[in-house]
Write a protein that holds these residues in place. Structure first.
Motif, PDB file in Angstrom:
ATOM      1  N   GLU A 261       0.835  -1.205   0.000  1.00 58.29           N
ATOM      2  CA  GLU A 261       0.000   0.000   0.000  1.00 58.29           C
ATOM      3  C   GLU A 261       0.865   1.249   0.000  1.00 58.29           C
ATOM      4  O   GLU A 261       0.583   2.222  -0.712  1.00 58.29           O
ATOM      5  N   TRP A 262       1.925   1.239   0.808  1.00 58.20           N
ATOM      6  CA  TRP A 262       2.840   2.386   0.839  1.00 58.20           C
ATOM      7  C   TRP A 262       3.439   2.641  -0.543  1.00 58.20           C
ATOM      8  O   TRP A 262       3.503   3.785  -1.003  1.00 58.20           O
ATOM      9  N   ALA A 263       3.881   1.578  -1.210  1.00 58.26           N
ATOM     10  CA  ALA A 263       4.489   1.734  -2.530  1.00 58.26           C
ATOM     11  C   ALA A 263       3.502   2.321  -3.533  1.00 58.26           C
ATOM     12  O   ALA A 263       3.861   3.190  -4.340  1.00 58.26           O
ATOM     13  N   ALA A 264       2.244   1.873  -3.471  1.00 57.08           N
ATOM     14  CA  ALA A 264       1.238   2.382  -4.409  1.00 57.08           C
ATOM     15  C   ALA A 264       0.888   3.832  -4.115  1.00 57.08           C
ATOM     16  O   ALA A 264       0.732   4.646  -5.032  1.00 57.08           O
ATOM     17  N   GLU A 265       0.781   4.177  -2.836  1.00 54.77           N
ATOM     18  CA  GLU A 265       0.384   5.538  -2.460  1.00 54.77           C
ATOM     19  C   GLU A 265       1.477   6.569  -2.732  1.00 54.77           C
ATOM     20  O   GLU A 265       1.189   7.721  -3.063  1.00 54.77           O
ATOM     21  N   THR A 266       2.727   6.177  -2.583  1.00 50.72           N
ATOM     22  CA  THR A 266       3.837   7.135  -2.687  1.00 50.72           C
ATOM     23  C   THR A 266       4.599   7.005  -3.995  1.00 50.72           C
ATOM     24  O   THR A 266       5.558   7.757  -4.217  1.00 50.72           O
ATOM     25  N   ASP A 267       4.183   6.080  -4.857  1.00 53.35           N
ATOM     26  CA  ASP A 267       4.939   5.767  -6.068  1.00 53.35           C
ATOM     27  C   ASP A 267       6.356   5.341  -5.701  1.00 53.35           C
ATOM     28  O   ASP A 267       7.333   5.644  -6.401  1.00 53.35           O
ATOM     29  N   GLY A 268       6.456   4.626  -4.584  1.00 51.66           N
ATOM     30  CA  GLY A 268       7.759   4.177  -4.096  1.00 51.66           C
ATOM     31  C   GLY A 268       8.204   2.868  -4.735  1.00 51.66           C
ATOM     32  O   GLY A 268       7.419   2.160  -5.365  1.00 51.66           O
ATOM     33  N   VAL A 269       9.472   2.579  -4.579  1.00 44.86           N
ATOM     34  CA  VAL A 269      10.064   1.359  -5.125  1.00 44.86           C
ATOM     35  C   VAL A 269      10.503   0.471  -3.964  1.00 44.86           C
ATOM     36  O   VAL A 269      11.111   0.944  -3.005  1.00 44.86           O
ATOM     37  N   VAL A 270      10.181  -0.812  -4.057  1.00 43.39           N
ATOM     38  CA  VAL A 270      10.588  -1.785  -3.047  1.00 43.39           C
ATOM     39  C   VAL A 270      11.697  -2.645  -3.628  1.00 43.39           C
ATOM     40  O   VAL A 270      11.517  -3.301  -4.654  1.00 43.39           O
ATOM     41  N   LEU A 271      12.862  -2.632  -2.977  1.00 45.29           N
ATOM     42  CA  LEU A 271      13.952  -3.530  -3.340  1.00 45.29           C
ATOM     43  C   LEU A 271      13.890  -4.726  -2.397  1.00 45.29           C
ATOM     44  O   LEU A 271      14.061  -4.571  -1.180  1.00 45.29           O
ATOM     45  N   GLU A 272      13.612  -5.880  -2.964  1.00 47.90           N
ATOM     46  CA  GLU A 272      13.441  -7.090  -2.167  1.00 47.90           C
ATOM     47  C   GLU A 272      14.675  -7.975  -2.295  1.00 47.90           C
ATOM     48  O   GLU A 272      14.984  -8.481  -3.372  1.00 47.90           O
ATOM     49  N   ASP A 273      15.384  -8.140  -1.187  1.00 47.70           N
ATOM     50  CA  ASP A 273      16.500  -9.079  -1.114  1.00 47.70           C
ATOM     51  C   ASP A 273      15.914 -10.414  -0.666  1.00 47.70           C
ATOM     52  O   ASP A 273      15.479 -10.551   0.469  1.00 47.70           O
TER      53      ASP A 273
END
Length: 462
Positions: A261-273
């Motif tokens: 939800e945070w990524a969608a709301e802020t147009d953020g990018v998640v780097l998943e290790d």
């Protein structure tokens, strides 16, 4: 001029080369200082009892290399050199500063279990069946055969939503993260990257060098605190949801949803290790975040825990535009990974060798984990063991007042891979250590922990 001593071994050929080598070493180590005038070639030849042509050839070689200068009327002199320090002496402090005890990390797998025969069979297959042209420079994003096999594997085992075109083969997760951040830093001015606290302190210099400003976000028993993330103003976040290092926490379902939800709301990018995802002991591995939002998650993984860190084989799965930018950056960096190893891993995956090896190692690592947990409970009951649902390490909460280094030192001496948690924290926290059980045979766990209890008692730690 200072005395010039040159030793000549006449039993070996290349006398001019020997003379040049001796002069070169004398200059490097300061026995011949800048500006020193060398003997005339005829005089030195007489002293060494060699032909004048030998000395002339040696002088000409060193002039060409820049060690000497020769001027008409001024003779031959040692060239000016602002800095000619010893390479070995300069390199050693740098090595010591790069990181502690390579090869003895709590996160390392048991390399004695590397499937040599099956891997050799894959390499042999590649060398005997592949056309010679495939060993030329290839796609910097990786050979298509490996990307095909990995895409199928990640969809089947990690519930990922990937296509071979969106995969880039890299030299491990570290390089994958570095490339991804390099690309993001070019697109986002003042890139702020939220990171887990505590986290892998060995990654911190890499992340900063890639151009990110690090913003710590606490980790609790549910994993990464997304509520705290919302107040940080980060553009991207780096998480290890399958098995966080060092705490060993698995990101809870509620937190996974909140992060998306945070990524969608802020147009953020998640780097998943995708750290330690292969080794889930009590149930099937939890699917990766990338499968939930492939347009917002960059997934990085490797075979470092499943096979061996020294293979330096990993991958990045990213949205199409980012994948292409990462592939281009990889080509600009070093033209790609070794192709023979890529084809070998593709064959290893295709023939089932990778799955078979993982099944065997899950059983063995679970035995070793259980033996360690049992021994700690018996001999160090005041220590709380956490983070053992997956992975190759356990997180030990130490009682208040215990010193992490006082625990780690004796543990290492007894053969237990251990690291203090303090250096992994960006903000202070209670004492804890990380211990690895992958290299500790089950039958030795009780002996090692009992010995550790004795050592700790000797240090008056109750």
């Amino acid at each position: 001029m200072a005395d010039l001593h040159i030793l000549i071994n006449r039993d070996q050929g290349g006398i001019a080369g020997q003379v040049a080598s001796e002069l070169r070493e004398a200059i490097r180590h300061g026995r011949l200082t800048p500006g020193t005038r060398l003997p005339a070639s005829r005089d030195l030849a007489t002293d060494l009892q060699v032909s004048r042509g030998v000395v002339v050839e040696a002088y000409e070689q060193l002039v060409a290399e820049g060690f000497l200068i020769s001027r008409v009327g001024a003779g031959t002199q040692v060239a000016p050199a602002p800095s000619r320090g010893s390479v070995a002496a300069a390199a050693r402090p740098e090595v010591a500063a790069c990181g502690p005890h390579y090869g003895h990390r709590p996160t390392s797998p048991d390399l004695g279990c590397f499937p040599r025969e099956r891997w050799l069979a894959s390499v042999r297959h590649v060398l005997t069946t592949m056309h010679s042209d495939v060993f030329d420079y290839g796609d910097p994003g990786g050979v298509l055969e490996l990307r095909d096999e990995l895409a199928g594997y990640l969809r089947r085992v990690r519930a990922a939503d990937v296509h071979p075109d969106n995969l880039v083969i890299v030299g491990g997760v570290a390089q994958g993260l570095s490339l991804a951040l390099h690309v993001l830093a070019k697109r986002i001015d003042g890139l702020r990257l939220a990171v887990e606290d505590p986290n892998s302190h060995r990654q911190v210099p890499l992340l900063r060098r890639a151009g990110a400003e690090l913003v710590p976000v606490p980790v609790d028993d549910q994993g990464f605190d997304v509520a705290a993330l919302r107040a940080r103003g980060a553009h991207a976040v780096l998480v290890t949801p399958a098995h966080q290092y060092p705490t060993g926490v698995v990101l809870s379902p509620a937190r996974r949803a909140a992060l998306m939800e945070w990524a969608a709301e802020t147009d953020g990018v998640v780097l998943e290790d995708d750290y330690d995802a292969e080794f889930r002991f009590d149930r099937d591995p939890v699917g990766c975040l990338q499968g939930l939002a492939p347009g917002r998650v960059i997934l990085s993984g490797s075979v470092s825990k499943a096979l061996a860190p020294g293979l330096r084989l990993g991958w990045v799965a990213a949205p199409a535009d980012l994948a292409e930018a990462i592939r281009q950056a990889r080509g600009e960096l070093d033209l790609g990974s070794p192709v023979i190893d890529q084809y070998a891993l593709a064959h290893f995956l295709r023939t089932g060798g990778y799955d078979k090896h993982l099944r065997r190692m899950r059983r063995e690592y679970r035995r070793r984990r259980d033996a360690l947990v049992k021994a700690v409970a018996e001999y160090l009951p005041e220590v709380r063991v956490r983070g053992i649902e997956a992975g190759l390490h356990a997180y030990l909460d130490l009682p208040p007042g215990w010193d992490e280094d006082a625990f780690v030192g004796p543990a290492r001496e007894l053969g237990l891979a251990a690291d203090p948690v303090g250096p992994t924290r960006l903000t202070p926290g209670p004492p804890a250590v990380v211990v690895g059980f992958a290299r500790l045979p089950a039958h030795r766990a009780a002996e090692v922990i009992q010995g550790l209890k004795v050592r700790m008692s000797g240090q008056n730690i109750d």
